[in-house]
Design an enzyme around this catalytic site. Sequence first.
Site, short mmCIF file in Angstrom:
data_model
loop_
_atom_site.label_atom_id
_atom_site.label_comp_id
_atom_site.label_asym_id
_atom_site.label_seq_id
_atom_site.Cartn_x
_atom_site.Cartn_y
_atom_site.Cartn_z
NE ARG A 185 0.37 134.38 34.52
CZ ARG A 185 0.03 133.83 33.36
NH1 ARG A 185 -0.31 132.57 33.29
NH2 ARG A 185 0.06 134.54 32.25
CD GLU A 242 5.42 129.73 35.94
OE1 GLU A 242 4.59 129.02 36.53
OE2 GLU A 242 5.30 130.09 34.76
CG HIS A 292 3.26 128.50 32.33
ND1 HIS A 292 3.41 129.60 33.14
CD2 HIS A 292 2.16 128.77 31.56
CE1 HIS A 292 2.46 130.48 32.89
NE2 HIS A 292 1.68 130.01 31.93
#
Length: 332
Positions: free
Chosen positions: A244, A273, A291
């Site tokens: 993460r 992000e 991601h």
Amino acid sequence: MTQSSNKPRILVTRAIFPSVIERLSAHFSVESNPEDTLWDRPQLMARLVDKVGAFTTGTERIDAELLVHCPQLRICANMTVGYNNFDLPAMTAAGVLGTNAPDVLTETTADFGFALLLATARRVTESEHFLRAGLWTRWSYDMFSGAEVHGSTLGIIGMGRIGQAIARRAALGFGMQVIYHNRSRLDSATEQALSARYVDKTTLLQSADHIMLVLPYSAEAHHTIGAAELACMKPTATLINLARGGIVDDAALAQALRNRTIAAAGLDVFEGEPRVHPGLLTVPNVVLTPHIASATAGTRQAMADVAVDNLVGFLVHGQPRTPLNPQVLALR
Ligand code: DGY
């Protein structure tokens, strides 16, 4: 898009497979978001006010402030394994169930860990950019020489399901020595089966050739890797973050990559992000992906299906598939 009926009302916060909407519509009146509009928080709250359930994608912050405005809400079902968008104690206090989607993405995510590791250590994207820019005029013995992956030492921080799937690939597929650090140590039979050795964090940072981060995000995990940790790593090391944003101090990492404190990094997740620290965008020795570690059609479908199973399981049958705060079930 809203359907009016007497069925319980649920919200699907983002665009998703049509089959998800079809399955949910058999039981619920579904407000969906086929345009994939990014709702701000007041817009999300306004849409949740009259809903009993929400299909969420891991980015919608569900906390006490929101829950106060949504008294009918009973469940938020993430289609992701990560659930750092949930304030679970606040949800439990409000009697709202949180669910995630574990297991179904484990192997796909572990595959991607190796995609990033290989691309980073072997400088795949950096050399491709060089070629596309028309800079390749001849072969040379030392052009884009990278770091060995097979036979090297892999340090895994976070040894849950995905960490273990990575360890298996490392030992069996690449003949790597696997060391790991985790909040709790695995039992010795599992360690043996994985050929993985537990070490403290400093030993891992100092001895690994490649480091993969696969731990869940929590306040304690914030900046697990910062300037001090980067300084402990080998100058030839690569760092892979599949976990993460926020687990790595991206500003410190950009600086370390620029100074060659470490050789390279492969990042699938970022602090804040979809914004990416500008320092990461200008250094050549980093591979950046948006991601996508779990992004295969089959896996994303399976993840979405788990969220549907949870919504139907809980709201229709009283039995969710993967509850995060099962204490809430006793309240029904
Ligand atoms: C997850 O499931 O938490 C992933 O990060 C989303 O791909």
